[in-house]
Design an enzyme around this catalytic site. Structure first.
Site, mmCIF file in Angstrom:
data_model
loop_
_atom_site.group_PDB
_atom_site.id
_atom_site.type_symbol
_atom_site.label_atom_id
_atom_site.label_comp_id
_atom_site.label_asym_id
_atom_site.label_seq_id
_atom_site.Cartn_x
_atom_site.Cartn_y
_atom_site.Cartn_z
ATOM 1 N N LYS A 30 -10.309 5.629 -9.941
ATOM 2 C CA LYS A 30 -9.213 4.720 -9.593
ATOM 3 C C LYS A 30 -9.343 3.441 -10.417
ATOM 4 C CE LYS A 30 -7.442 1.932 -5.700
ATOM 5 N NZ LYS A 30 -7.414 1.723 -4.232
ATOM 6 N N ASP A 48 -5.203 -5.254 -6.782
ATOM 7 C CA ASP A 48 -4.453 -4.655 -5.674
ATOM 8 C C ASP A 48 -4.002 -5.746 -4.703
ATOM 9 O OD1 ASP A 48 -3.355 -3.119 -3.693
ATOM 10 O OD2 ASP A 48 -5.263 -2.231 -3.010
ATOM 11 N N LYS A 101 -1.165 -7.768 1.105
ATOM 12 C CA LYS A 101 -2.391 -8.012 1.862
ATOM 13 C C LYS A 101 -2.435 -9.461 2.333
ATOM 14 C CE LYS A 101 -5.353 -4.750 -0.696
ATOM 15 N NZ LYS A 101 -5.773 -3.889 0.413
ATOM 16 N N ASP A 157 -10.806 -3.423 -7.671
ATOM 17 C CA ASP A 157 -10.206 -2.155 -7.262
ATOM 18 C C ASP A 157 -10.152 -1.126 -8.405
ATOM 19 O OD1 ASP A 157 -9.335 -0.800 -5.021
ATOM 20 O OD2 ASP A 157 -7.224 -1.303 -5.302
ATOM 21 N N ASP A 169 0.459 -0.411 0.012
ATOM 22 C CA ASP A 169 -0.955 -0.737 -0.173
ATOM 23 C C ASP A 169 -1.832 0.522 -0.236
ATOM 24 O OD1 ASP A 169 -3.119 -2.350 -0.556
ATOM 25 O OD2 ASP A 169 -3.248 -3.079 1.515
ATOM 26 N N GLU A 177 -2.005 2.645 -2.501
ATOM 27 C CA GLU A 177 -1.625 2.944 -3.889
ATOM 28 C C GLU A 177 -2.655 3.797 -4.618
ATOM 29 O OE1 GLU A 177 -3.262 0.349 -3.057
ATOM 30 O OE2 GLU A 177 -4.827 0.321 -4.585
ATOM 31 N N ARG A 235 -4.334 6.493 -3.716
ATOM 32 C CA ARG A 235 -4.077 7.938 -3.619
ATOM 33 C C ARG A 235 -2.867 8.349 -4.455
ATOM 34 N NH1 ARG A 235 -3.752 7.260 2.711
ATOM 35 N NH2 ARG A 235 -5.154 5.607 2.049
HETATM 36 N N1 BES Z 1 -8.126 -1.044 -2.447
HETATM 37 C C1 BES Z 1 -7.851 -0.886 -1.070
HETATM 38 C C2 BES Z 1 -9.089 -0.495 -0.259
HETATM 39 C C3 BES Z 1 -10.198 -1.513 -0.219
HETATM 40 C C4 BES Z 1 -10.311 -2.382 0.839
HETATM 41 C C5 BES Z 1 -11.146 -1.560 -1.215
HETATM 42 C C6 BES Z 1 -11.332 -3.287 0.882
HETATM 43 C C7 BES Z 1 -12.177 -2.474 -1.176
HETATM 44 C C8 BES Z 1 -12.269 -3.348 -0.119
HETATM 45 C C9 BES Z 1 -6.820 0.215 -0.877
HETATM 46 O O1 BES Z 1 -5.858 0.308 -1.884
HETATM 47 C C10 BES Z 1 -6.067 -0.086 0.376
HETATM 48 O O2 BES Z 1 -5.397 -1.071 0.407
HETATM 49 N N2 BES Z 1 -6.208 0.786 1.370
HETATM 50 C C11 BES Z 1 -5.538 0.647 2.605
HETATM 51 C C12 BES Z 1 -4.880 1.965 2.934
HETATM 52 C C13 BES Z 1 -3.918 1.900 4.079
HETATM 53 C C14 BES Z 1 -2.723 1.070 3.718
HETATM 54 C C15 BES Z 1 -3.507 3.304 4.438
HETATM 55 C C16 BES Z 1 -6.556 0.277 3.668
HETATM 56 O O3 BES Z 1 -7.669 0.806 3.647
HETATM 57 O O4 BES Z 1 -6.248 -0.573 4.492
HETATM 58 ZN ZN ZN Z 2 -6.467 -0.335 -3.734
HETATM 59 MN MN MN Z 3 -4.242 -0.990 -1.569
#
Ligand code: BES
Ligand code: ZN
Ligand code: MN
Length: 496
Positions: free
Chosen positions: A264, A269, A276, A287, A346, A348, A350
């Site tokens: 990834k 992000d 966020k 990210d 968010d 993104e 996947r």
């Molecule tokens: N990049 C984030 C996940 C992340 C969070 C990485 C904290 C490092 C530290 C990812 O893109 C994300 O935002 N995931 C969301 C998914 C949800 C919207 C289904 C999450 O985990 O909240």
């Molecule tokens: Zn992310």
């Molecule tokens: Mn995200």
């Protein structure tokens, strides 16, 4: 840092600091302390009797002008409980020694071998620990701590010093830790200095220096390939997206397998329209850690030359809100034809991985491993210590777990099970990109797995392990490069 195996005796070796370790309870009579001349050990016995030297894990005791040796200083590192000692611990002891000494402006360090920690494998481990410990994320400090870095790290004593296999072990350790630090540098870069374009440039630079093939796709090619999921993430950003492909196809290697390493590469992000909260949003410059991990692995194997074909595929883009950004509820068609309803912009990672996996298969990969900072949920489950491992093919999951344990990186398998499928169904498309909070790490993993299809696939969620929030005796806080050693181990111990 120059690493050398030196054949002088311990007594005669001129250096700024000699390093030994001893175990809890009897530090003056255990571990590599045993290698010291009797005269030197007597000082340590006194320290032990007075209670100053306990041998507790990472306890550092510095003796100036030690008797019986030429070295200016002697550092005794506590090795903790003897029955808990292993390679992972040895790596950390070396890191701990380096960090302690470089903070005191010692530049010329000699590590004493012998007893515990003197095999060829141990030499590699010590070298790794030293190089990883010497890492500092101080690139943008105008007064760089850099000045304190160790110039020379020697290994002395321990029987057959200087054999060719030892030299090989030093080289391997240097390559692997060097690659891990390379990954840490990439992860540490702020997003204004690590746009998808700059990320691709760094990949090309690395490939050029390592003799690897590197190809970078732009948005034109992505459109031709119908990478609708990746483009849906990229469309909110002013920065053009890239897909980075790096190939290691050694001449003698069998045509199959081709191991695909998909990382990834979200260089920032923001969450997109599902933006966020601003607290800690700056951390989202990391990210792209999955992509950086895969570039580190490619850099290492280019030097270690395992006999297997490997290809890294890194979808790189920002995830930004704008008038052009994807909106919750939008439906897009991914490269493989599956349609996706974007519930949350968010989620993104996947999306970009869906198309990257499909592309990797099209390019001929027969085994897929992805690394991604995919979910906050994996951090809730496993913290910053352990990477979440997912996959339907237990044989491949086991191979990755075995390599993780051999390389001293903590990884733990989490389940992927049919029943979770319902959670990412969409009422109007084939899949939904989010299934709520419960089991979010599993849902994210399984969503990606849908795009692996029948191809063996393992997913590493490194959201927690990519970064360390605390300073450790053996490691600075900041980017960890977690995952690099595991994958390098897997590929260099590969049997089809
Ligand atoms: N990049 C984030 C996940 C992340 C969070 C990485 C904290 C490092 C530290 C990812 O893109 C994300 O935002 N995931 C969301 C998914 C949800 C919207 C289904 C999450 O985990 O909240
Ligand atoms: Zn992310
Ligand atoms: Mn995200």
């Amino acid at each position: 840092m120059n690493i050398e195996i030196r054949s002088e005796s311990l007594e005669q070796l001129p250096c700024s600091a000699l390093v030994v370790f001893g175990f809890e309870g009897a530090p003056a009579a255990t571990g590599t302390v045993e290698q010291l001349p009797a005269e030197t050990r007597r000082t340590l016995e006194e320290l032990q009797t007075s209670g100053e030297l306990k041998g507790k894990l990472y306890e550092c005791t510095l003796v100036h002008r030690p008797a019986g040796v030429k070295a200016a200083k002697l550092l005794v590192v506590g090795a903790g409980k003897k029955d808990k000692f292993n390679g992972s611990q040895l790596r950390r002891l070396a890191g701990c020694a380096v960090r302690y000494l470089r903070a005191r402006s010692v530049r010329d360090v000699a590590w004493v071998r012998g007893g515990e920690g003197s095999s060829e494998e141990d030499v590699q481990t010590v070298v790794e620990g030293a190089i990883l410990g010497d890492y500092g994320a101080d690139r943008y400090k105008t007064e760089r701590n850099n000045e304190h870095r160790i110039d020379r790290f020697s290994l002395v004593g321990g029987g057959a010093a200087g054999g060719t296999t030892d030299a090989v072990a030093v080289e391997r350790g240097g390559i692997i830790a060097g690659a891990q630090n390379f990954t840490r540098d990439l992860v540490n870069e702020p997003s204004n200095r690590m746009t998808p374009t700059l990320f691709a440039q760094r990949a090309q630079e690395m490939a050029g220096q390592s003799g690897l093939e590197c190809q970078v796709l732009g948005s034109e090619e992505m459109r031709e390939l119908k990478m609708g999921a990746l483009l849906a993430v990229a469309q909110g950003s002013e920065e053009p997206a890239k897909v980075i492909v790096v190939r290691y196809f050694p001449p003698g290697a069998p045509e199959k397998p081709v191991v695909g390493l998909i990382g990834k590469g979200i260089t920032f992000d923001s969450g997109g329209i599902s933006i966020k909260p601003s607290d800690n949003m700056h951390e989202m410059k990391t990210d792209m850690a999955g992509g950086a991990t895969m570039l580190g692995v490619m850099r290492a194997i280019a030097q270690l030359k395992p006999n297997v074909r490997v290809m890294a595929v890194i979808p790189a883009t920002e995830n930004m809100p704008s008038g052009k950004a994807s909106k919750p509820g939008d439906v897009v068609t991914s490269m493989c034809g599956k349609t996706i309803e974007i519930i949350n912009t968010d989620a993104e990672g996947r999306m970009v991985l869906a198309d990257a996996l499909c592309y990797a298969k099209q390019l001929g990969c027969t085994v897929l491993i992805d690394a991604a900072t995919l979910t906050g949920a994996v951090m809730i489950a496993l913290g910053n210590i352990t990477t979440g491992v997912f996959g339907w093919n237990q044989g491949w999951v086991d191979r990755v777990l075995a390599s993780a344990s051999a390389a001293g990186e903590k990884m733990w398998q989490l389940p992927v099970q049919e029943e979770y499928r319902d959670l990412y169904k969409s009422s109007i498309a084939d899949l939904a990109n989010s299934g709520g909070r419960y089991g979010a790490a599993i849902i994210g993993a399984m969503f990606i797995g849908e795009f692996a299809g029948d191809t063996p696939w393992v997913h590493l969620d490194i959201a927690g392990t990519r970064w360390s929030n605390e300073e450790k005796p053996y490691r600075t806080k900041g980017p960890t490069g977690h995952g690099v050693r595991t994958l390098v181990h897997l590929l260099t111990h590969f049997s089809a």
